[in-house]
Design an enzyme around this catalytic site. Sequence first.
Site, PDB file in Angstrom:
ATOM      1  N   ASP A 136      59.934  35.650  33.989  1.00 20.00           N
ATOM      2  CA  ASP A 136      58.975  34.208  34.314  1.00 20.00           C
ATOM      3  C   ASP A 136      59.385  33.706  35.685  1.00 20.00           C
ATOM      4  O   ASP A 136      59.089  33.152  36.286  1.00 20.00           O
ATOM      5  CB  ASP A 136      60.752  33.309  34.185  1.00 20.00           C
ATOM      6  CG  ASP A 136      61.370  33.295  32.706  1.00 20.00           C
ATOM      7  OD1 ASP A 136      60.508  33.931  32.362  1.00 20.00           O
ATOM      8  OD2 ASP A 136      62.328  33.690  32.600  1.00 20.00           O
ATOM      9  N   HIS A 165      54.315  35.073  28.616  1.00 19.03           N
ATOM     10  CA  HIS A 165      53.473  34.835  29.073  1.00 19.03           C
ATOM     11  C   HIS A 165      53.184  33.626  28.849  1.00 19.03           C
ATOM     12  O   HIS A 165      52.259  33.748  28.203  1.00 19.03           O
ATOM     13  CB  HIS A 165      52.931  36.314  29.011  1.00 19.03           C
ATOM     14  CG  HIS A 165      54.244  37.561  29.905  1.00 19.03           C
ATOM     15  ND1 HIS A 165      53.725  38.670  29.780  1.00 19.03           N
ATOM     16  CD2 HIS A 165      55.499  37.627  30.007  1.00 19.03           C
ATOM     17  CE1 HIS A 165      54.385  39.215  30.079  1.00 19.03           C
ATOM     18  NE2 HIS A 165      55.719  39.062  30.152  1.00 19.03           N
TER      19      HIS A 165
HETATM   20  P1  GDP Z   1      55.668  35.393  33.238  1.00 17.46           P
HETATM   21  O1  GDP Z   1      57.007  36.196  31.240  1.00 17.46           O
HETATM   22  O2  GDP Z   1      56.151  36.322  34.116  1.00 17.46           O
HETATM   23  O3  GDP Z   1      54.749  35.211  32.737  1.00 17.46           O
HETATM   24  O4  GDP Z   1      56.246  34.087  33.456  1.00 17.46           O
HETATM   25  P2  GDP Z   1      56.576  32.515  32.209  1.00 17.46           P
HETATM   26  O5  GDP Z   1      55.176  32.724  31.397  1.00 17.46           O
HETATM   27  O6  GDP Z   1      57.851  32.951  31.026  1.00 17.46           O
HETATM   28  O7  GDP Z   1      57.278  31.924  33.190  1.00 17.46           O
HETATM   29  C1  GDP Z   1      56.581  31.273  34.862  1.00 17.46           C
HETATM   30  C2  GDP Z   1      55.974  29.715  33.704  1.00 17.46           C
HETATM   31  O8  GDP Z   1      55.457  29.540  35.539  1.00 17.46           O
HETATM   32  C3  GDP Z   1      55.222  29.409  33.135  1.00 17.46           C
HETATM   33  O9  GDP Z   1      54.922  27.995  32.723  1.00 17.46           O
HETATM   34  C4  GDP Z   1      53.477  29.433  34.117  1.00 17.46           C
HETATM   35  O10 GDP Z   1      52.523  28.724  33.104  1.00 17.46           O
HETATM   36  C5  GDP Z   1      54.019  28.341  35.018  1.00 17.46           C
HETATM   37  N1  GDP Z   1      53.074  29.118  36.318  1.00 17.46           N
HETATM   38  C6  GDP Z   1      52.816  30.383  36.557  1.00 17.46           C
HETATM   39  N2  GDP Z   1      52.423  30.192  38.037  1.00 17.46           N
HETATM   40  C7  GDP Z   1      52.244  28.905  38.592  1.00 17.46           C
HETATM   41  C8  GDP Z   1      52.392  28.579  39.516  1.00 17.46           C
HETATM   42  O11 GDP Z   1      51.352  28.934  40.581  1.00 17.46           O
HETATM   43  N3  GDP Z   1      52.922  27.531  39.580  1.00 17.46           N
HETATM   44  C9  GDP Z   1      53.364  25.742  38.413  1.00 17.46           C
HETATM   45  N4  GDP Z   1      53.447  25.173  39.174  1.00 17.46           N
HETATM   46  N5  GDP Z   1      53.329  26.837  37.325  1.00 17.46           N
HETATM   47  C10 GDP Z   1      53.210  28.419  37.676  1.00 17.46           C
END
Ligand code: GDP
Length: 427
Positions: free
Chosen positions: A13, A41
């Site tokens: 995440d 993701h």
């Molecule tokens: P992944 O599995 O690594 O792709 O991550 P997830 O999607 O499960 O969780 C990451 C969360 O952080 C999601 O809700 C994204 O929309 C959000 N997100 C990603 N990058 C950023 C950022 O730079 N700032 C903010 N506020 N949210 C972000």
Amino acid sequence: MAVTCVVGANWGDEGKGKMVDYLAEKSDVVIRFQGGSNAGHTVINQYGKFALHLLPSGVFYPDVVNILGPGVALDMGELIRELDDLKKRGVPEPKVMVSERTQVMLPWHKLFDTYEEERLGARQFGSTRSGIAPFYSDKYAKVGVQAGELFDKEALRDRLGPIVEAKNVLLEHLYHKPTMNLDEVVDRLYEDGMKIRHLIADTSSFLHDAVKKGKNILLEGQLGALRDPDHGIYPFSTSSSTLAGFATVGAGLPPWAITEVIAVVKAYSSAVGAGPFVTELQGEAAHELRERGGDAGEYGAKTGRPRRVGWFDAVATRYGCRMQGATTIALTLLDVLGYLDKIPVCTAYEIDGKQTTEFPLTGTLDRAKPVLEELPGWKQAISHIRTFDQLPKQAKDYVAFVEEQAGVRVGWISVGPRREQTIMRNR
Ligand code: GDP
């Protein structure tokens, strides 16, 4: 040619989906090399907000070839649903290939995942119940089925006969649940296979050619280093390797091909499921960080479960970057910390009265207490900023702190969930 691996340095995440969606613009191929539909993701772009469980995050660019490699746990129903969802929401039809060697989720994998968690009761792992642990156990016990094997019904029946027999013993006597019928299992797998037959290919020779032609290839990891079965917080780990070192195996590329390993590091910590979490916050402080985190609070993209949250953990992150072999860091969710006057960060663990900066085994980790320092906050919104120079001094200092602690250069800073909310730092 560039073969870039995008992997998590923490517990998952970290925002890998967002970074892959951003980087895919300049890529020809994006490959998922491990894991299955157990995580999501999150990608937010001109088509809306998506939680991709199985599809690589390059599917929003019609020219990019998206590959599910042999290391992936392929839930065929989930793949069909995700492709349908993209179509319904106006995304141009993506190019998708599934390796003929990718193994498919068998009907009992999800059942066993659910029943085993029920059986463990209070000692359960907090599995997403997507069948991942039973899938990989069966794969390595050599009782799995490769996608390319789905189309000869007789051979499939022959192979599955003794396997279904053994699984039925467990269903009946360990879990006290209804048993399965071999013919129904074979029919269902065959039918699902036919729905994705046009996607199944020899992706290994495709990739061999792509490397020879100097194409830009992105390898997309799932979860993070601390969930790796060998190097993570076993047994609160996942069941396939989350490390860049495994990426070429799970994708089907030569090991020398990788030119860059981008470790995605979260500006604070979050984790889903059970297991030790040294900087975890409780009470009001946890509530505030959780609600301000992510794109709409820190809730699991797969399950909607509230994520556990905590301060940045330099011990875990340094170890995560080391195990990933990170050449660059993408520091994500920096914008989230803008509400704090002072930002606590963990620089060491105290274990049985002694301080250490090494990441220990799970049992010892349970006894670790965080040694916290405070960095000055920037107390302002930064999501609109697009260049490093424009960031407030305290935010730049936070980036420098992460770099120094991890010993790896921060090449990208993500200041919001949308594709364009990304700062690329000049070398
Ligand atoms: P992944 O599995 O690594 O792709 O991550 P997830 O999607 O499960 O969780 C990451 C969360 O952080 C999601 O809700 C994204 O929309 C959000 N997100 C990603 N990058 C950023 C950022 O730079 N700032 C903010 N506020 N949210 C972000």
